[in-house]
Design a protein around this motif. Structure first.
Motif, PDB file in Angstrom:
ATOM      1  N   THR A  66      83.991  57.528  31.032  1.00 15.88           N
ATOM      2  CA  THR A  66      85.012  58.213  30.242  1.00 15.88           C
ATOM      3  C   THR A  66      84.542  59.579  29.765  1.00 15.88           C
ATOM      4  O   THR A  66      85.350  60.381  29.307  1.00 15.88           O
ATOM      5  CB  THR A  66      85.405  57.378  29.016  1.00 15.88           C
ATOM      6  OG1 THR A  66      84.247  57.167  28.194  1.00 15.88           O
ATOM      7  CG2 THR A  66      85.984  56.052  29.427  1.00 15.88           C
ATOM      8  N   GLN A 131      88.190  54.028  25.985  1.00 13.30           N
ATOM      9  CA  GLN A 131      88.326  53.468  27.327  1.00 13.30           C
ATOM     10  C   GLN A 131      88.801  54.490  28.347  1.00 13.30           C
ATOM     11  O   GLN A 131      88.645  54.279  29.555  1.00 13.30           O
ATOM     12  CB  GLN A 131      89.283  52.271  27.276  1.00 13.30           C
ATOM     13  CG  GLN A 131      88.787  51.162  26.357  1.00 13.30           C
ATOM     14  CD  GLN A 131      89.740  49.984  26.275  1.00 13.30           C
ATOM     15  OE1 GLN A 131      90.929  50.110  26.555  1.00 13.30           O
ATOM     16  NE2 GLN A 131      89.230  48.836  25.870  1.00 13.30           N
ATOM     17  N   ARG A 132      89.336  55.601  27.841  1.00 12.57           N
ATOM     18  CA  ARG A 132      89.790  56.658  28.753  1.00 12.57           C
ATOM     19  C   ARG A 132      89.849  57.970  27.994  1.00 12.57           C
ATOM     20  O   ARG A 132      90.301  58.008  26.851  1.00 12.57           O
ATOM     21  CB  ARG A 132      91.183  56.323  29.303  1.00 12.57           C
ATOM     22  CG  ARG A 132      91.721  57.315  30.329  1.00 12.57           C
ATOM     23  CD  ARG A 132      93.127  56.912  30.739  1.00 12.57           C
ATOM     24  NE  ARG A 132      93.605  57.660  31.892  1.00 12.57           N
ATOM     25  CZ  ARG A 132      94.841  57.558  32.392  1.00 12.57           C
ATOM     26  NH1 ARG A 132      95.710  56.725  31.829  1.00 12.57           N
ATOM     27  NH2 ARG A 132      95.208  58.261  33.439  1.00 12.57           N
ATOM     28  N   GLN A 134      90.491  62.012  29.517  1.00 12.26           N
ATOM     29  CA  GLN A 134      90.494  62.995  30.595  1.00 12.26           C
ATOM     30  C   GLN A 134      91.326  64.196  30.176  1.00 12.26           C
ATOM     31  O   GLN A 134      92.293  64.062  29.410  1.00 12.26           O
ATOM     32  CB  GLN A 134      91.046  62.400  31.891  1.00 12.26           C
ATOM     33  CG  GLN A 134      92.533  62.058  31.842  1.00 12.26           C
ATOM     34  CD  GLN A 134      93.033  61.432  33.126  1.00 12.26           C
ATOM     35  OE1 GLN A 134      92.424  60.502  33.640  1.00 12.26           O
ATOM     36  NE2 GLN A 134      94.147  61.934  33.643  1.00 12.26           N
ATOM     37  N   LYS A 147      94.889  62.723  28.735  1.00 12.71           N
ATOM     38  CA  LYS A 147      95.243  61.314  28.574  1.00 12.71           C
ATOM     39  C   LYS A 147      94.045  60.575  28.001  1.00 12.71           C
ATOM     40  O   LYS A 147      92.907  60.782  28.430  1.00 12.71           O
ATOM     41  CB  LYS A 147      95.656  60.682  29.905  1.00 12.71           C
ATOM     42  CG  LYS A 147      96.977  61.216  30.458  1.00 12.71           C
ATOM     43  CD  LYS A 147      97.415  60.454  31.707  1.00 12.71           C
ATOM     44  CE  LYS A 147      98.750  60.972  32.209  1.00 12.71           C
ATOM     45  NZ  LYS A 147      99.236  60.234  33.396  1.00 12.71           N
ATOM     46  N   SER A 148      94.300  59.737  27.019  1.00 13.51           N
ATOM     47  CA  SER A 148      93.207  58.966  26.416  1.00 13.51           C
ATOM     48  C   SER A 148      93.706  57.609  25.966  1.00 13.51           C
ATOM     49  O   SER A 148      94.900  57.415  25.715  1.00 13.51           O
ATOM     50  CB  SER A 148      92.607  59.711  25.221  1.00 13.51           C
ATOM     51  OG  SER A 148      93.492  59.704  24.126  1.00 13.51           O
ATOM     52  N   ASN A 149      92.751  56.687  25.900  1.00 17.26           N
ATOM     53  CA  ASN A 149      93.033  55.361  25.348  1.00 17.26           C
ATOM     54  C   ASN A 149      91.832  54.947  24.512  1.00 17.26           C
ATOM     55  O   ASN A 149      90.694  55.015  24.973  1.00 17.26           O
ATOM     56  CB  ASN A 149      93.279  54.334  26.446  1.00 17.26           C
ATOM     57  CG  ASN A 149      93.372  52.913  25.896  1.00 17.26           C
ATOM     58  OD1 ASN A 149      92.372  52.197  25.830  1.00 17.26           O
ATOM     59  ND2 ASN A 149      94.547  52.519  25.476  1.00 17.26           N
ATOM     60  N   ASP A 184      97.158  55.126  22.626  1.00 18.28           N
ATOM     61  CA  ASP A 184      97.364  55.820  23.899  1.00 18.28           C
ATOM     62  C   ASP A 184      97.974  57.181  23.609  1.00 18.28           C
ATOM     63  O   ASP A 184      99.018  57.274  22.953  1.00 18.28           O
ATOM     64  CB  ASP A 184      98.302  55.018  24.807  1.00 18.28           C
ATOM     65  CG  ASP A 184      97.651  53.760  25.347  1.00 18.28           C
ATOM     66  OD1 ASP A 184      96.698  53.896  26.136  1.00 18.28           O
ATOM     67  OD2 ASP A 184      98.081  52.656  24.972  1.00 18.28           O
ATOM     68  N   GLU A 186      99.041  60.992  25.323  1.00 21.57           N
ATOM     69  CA  GLU A 186      99.260  61.874  26.470  1.00 21.57           C
ATOM     70  C   GLU A 186      99.660  63.240  25.939  1.00 21.57           C
ATOM     71  O   GLU A 186     100.496  63.347  25.038  1.00 21.57           O
ATOM     72  CB  GLU A 186     100.350  61.330  27.383  1.00 21.57           C
ATOM     73  CG  GLU A 186     100.604  62.193  28.606  1.00 21.57           C
ATOM     74  CD  GLU A 186     101.611  61.574  29.560  1.00 21.57           C
ATOM     75  OE1 GLU A 186     102.020  62.267  30.513  1.00 21.57           O
ATOM     76  OE2 GLU A 186     101.989  60.409  29.349  1.00 21.57           O
TER      77      GLU A 186
END
Length: 236
Positions: A66, A131-132, A134, A147-149, A184, A186
């Motif tokens: 990540t 977990q994410r 970008q 985008k992220s989580n 989440d 975006e």
């Protein structure tokens, strides 16, 4: 009783009366004026139980892969949340993030976040698992698309209770999850931004990080209903 002249009314009350009357005459629902003219903006409370008066540890972990585009994302998200908690919540004590990082490095196989509470004698552990994260569209690298989580888990340490609901202080504290959820994000929600637009990668990254941090804070502090409207202006 003799009617009193309008001059006795406070200015704010008189103004509201005139606006409500005008809206009624124009065919609008006058109840709308009550919402727009109320003296305080309504706030949306956080889903996490109050942290006032608690000693808190913020523990952040990034899933492998990540941090390819942003190697310090875990540190920066931690520091921003700690700053927000200290500023916005009364009587909260947040453990120094650097001390938490040093402790975390000594626990490479950590599986139970509540260990951090025990290590720092804290009441609460806020465990953030990134977990994410970008900042570019993997299909089109000429487009910035954030985008992220983040998985959020809030754990409270409490003494077990006896049959009279009293703390049993001669036994170890037990952990309980008091809030859990996923964030989440975006950005922008309207679509990616071309690299040819003049926005640099670092500028976009910093803007996206602010959006993520703001929305993360809403799990712990109040926010206004309009805060979820994204500001897509960029400043170098």
């Amino acid at each position: 009783m003799t009617p009193r002249p309008l001059s006795w009314m406070p200015t704010a009350a008189l103004g509201m009366l005139l606006v409500v009357g005008a809206m009624a005459l124009s065919g609008c629902d006058p109840r709308q004026a009550v919402f727009f003219l109320q003296p305080f903006d309504p706030k949306i409370p956080p889903p996490c139980p109050p942290l006032k008066g608690k000693k808190v540890v913020v523990l952040t972990s990034a899933v492998a892969g990540t941090q390819n585009e942003y190697v310090t994302v875990d540190r920066d998200i931690t520091l921003d949340l700690v700053k927000t908690l200290r500023k916005s919540i009364k009587k909260i004590e947040v453990v120094d993030p650097q001390k938490v990082t040093d402790w975390q490095r000594s626990k490479p196989t950590l599986t139970d976040p509540s260990e951090a509470a025990t290590a720092f004698d804290a009441d609460i552990v806020i465990f953030l698992e990134i977990q994410r994260f970008q900042i570019q569209n993997p299909i089109d690298l000429d487009m910035y698309q954030g985008k992220s989580n983040i998985h959020i888990r809030v754990i409270e340490m409490q003494y077990p209770k006896d049959d009279r609901d009293r703390d049993i202080t001669d036994k170890p504290k037990e952990s309980e999850i008091i809030h859990e959820g996923d964030l989440d994000v975006e950005f922008p929600v309207t679509g990616g931004i071309s690299r040819e637009s003049g926005v640099s990668k670092s500028t976009f990254k910093n803007k996206f990080l602010k959006v993520v941090n703001d929305q993360l804070s809403w799990h712990f502090v109040d926010h206004a209903p309009g805060d979820n409207i994204q500001d897509t202006r960029f400043h170098d």
